[in-house]
Design a protein around this motif. Sequence first.
Motif, mmCIF file in Angstrom:
data_model
loop_
_atom_site.group_PDB
_atom_site.id
_atom_site.type_symbol
_atom_site.label_atom_id
_atom_site.label_comp_id
_atom_site.label_asym_id
_atom_site.label_seq_id
_atom_site.Cartn_x
_atom_site.Cartn_y
_atom_site.Cartn_z
ATOM 1 N N LEU A 23 0.816 -1.215 0.000
ATOM 2 C CA LEU A 23 0.000 0.000 0.000
ATOM 3 C C LEU A 23 0.851 1.267 0.000
ATOM 4 O O LEU A 23 0.344 2.354 -0.283
ATOM 5 N N HIS A 24 2.135 1.119 0.299
ATOM 6 C CA HIS A 24 3.033 2.276 0.315
ATOM 7 C C HIS A 24 3.806 2.423 -0.998
ATOM 8 O O HIS A 24 4.675 3.284 -1.108
ATOM 9 N N GLY A 25 3.518 1.560 -1.976
ATOM 10 C CA GLY A 25 4.112 1.726 -3.296
ATOM 11 C C GLY A 25 5.198 0.743 -3.663
ATOM 12 O O GLY A 25 5.735 0.819 -4.766
ATOM 13 N N PHE A 26 5.537 -0.191 -2.764
ATOM 14 C CA PHE A 26 6.518 -1.209 -3.113
ATOM 15 C C PHE A 26 5.896 -2.210 -4.087
ATOM 16 O O PHE A 26 4.697 -2.510 -4.009
ATOM 17 N N SER A 27 6.728 -2.749 -4.991
ATOM 18 C CA SER A 27 6.250 -3.793 -5.887
ATOM 19 C C SER A 27 6.250 -5.134 -5.162
ATOM 20 O O SER A 27 6.855 -5.294 -4.099
ATOM 21 N N LYS A 28 5.588 -6.125 -5.750
ATOM 22 C CA LYS A 28 5.524 -7.449 -5.130
ATOM 23 C C LYS A 28 6.905 -8.086 -5.044
ATOM 24 O O LYS A 28 7.222 -8.775 -4.076
ATOM 25 N N ASP A 29 7.731 -7.858 -6.067
ATOM 26 C CA ASP A 29 9.090 -8.412 -6.031
ATOM 27 C C ASP A 29 9.905 -7.782 -4.909
ATOM 28 O O ASP A 29 10.683 -8.460 -4.235
ATOM 29 N N GLU A 30 9.741 -6.480 -4.706
ATOM 30 C CA GLU A 30 10.485 -5.796 -3.644
ATOM 31 C C GLU A 30 10.026 -6.246 -2.265
ATOM 32 O O GLU A 30 10.829 -6.325 -1.331
#
Length: 277
Positions: A170-177
């Motif tokens: 929800l804070h903008g990280f991607s799933k890979d990150e």
Amino acid sequence: PAFMEAINQCRPRYTVMENVAALNSKRFEDVHKFIYDKFQDWDYTVFTKIINMAYHGVAQQRKRLFIVAFRESIDATKFEWPKGTDQIKTSGDILSPDAWVASMNDPNLDLDKAWEERALKSQFGVDLMPTNPSRTFTTRNLMARTNDFIRIKMDNGVRRRLTREEMMLLHGFSKDEVVTFDWGNSSHWKIPQMIGNSVPREWSRFLMKCVLKACNDKKTGQRKQAQQHGKPEPKRTRPQQTSKSPTRRRSQRITNMQKRSGSPAQRTNHGSKKPKN
């Protein structure tokens, strides 16, 4: 502030500051004026704007004040704020639908009935709805057990905390990150604090693209102007070292030390007297 003192010492080509939107209110008018006047004294061109990151790819109603300043050597008229979009991402767009499905084995469940009664009376509302963006993430509403603590209300009526992975998404990280990010030895309560205090990466990427574009436009314009007049593009050349440069003096000292530390035969060849029999 320490940040302004660092700018005064380094005088970077550009700088970007972020703070709560309230810094632009009358309550903090003196602080805002101090920052603006300092940049003016240092010959910086200043841009300020309150940005709602919900319109820039982040599933949060997150309003923050941003201050971008360029040194006078940069053509600041080329700077433009990132353009937002009307397509706002919701919590349901980011999280899996299973996030609202009850699982009594979930370690994040909060079964404190006293807390639930306080939450229902809260004027802020704490439930994360799949049809809306999340409220602003802060250290307070991610960590502390307060009335505005952000929770997910599952289909059986029980509320639970957000997991670390859900906070990051929800804070903008991607799933890979989310999978590969290394938090080191950070404690369970320290991670929400760092997330709540950080700037979402998606918005940071948009903003820095605009800042770097303004910094590079001057060089790009000089190259185009040279091509129009048929002049060769100026090449970058490294400045030649003079005898007074520190590197040249250091090399000379090393050479002299090597001569003095040579063998007796070498010192004889340099004019030293031979020992008497």
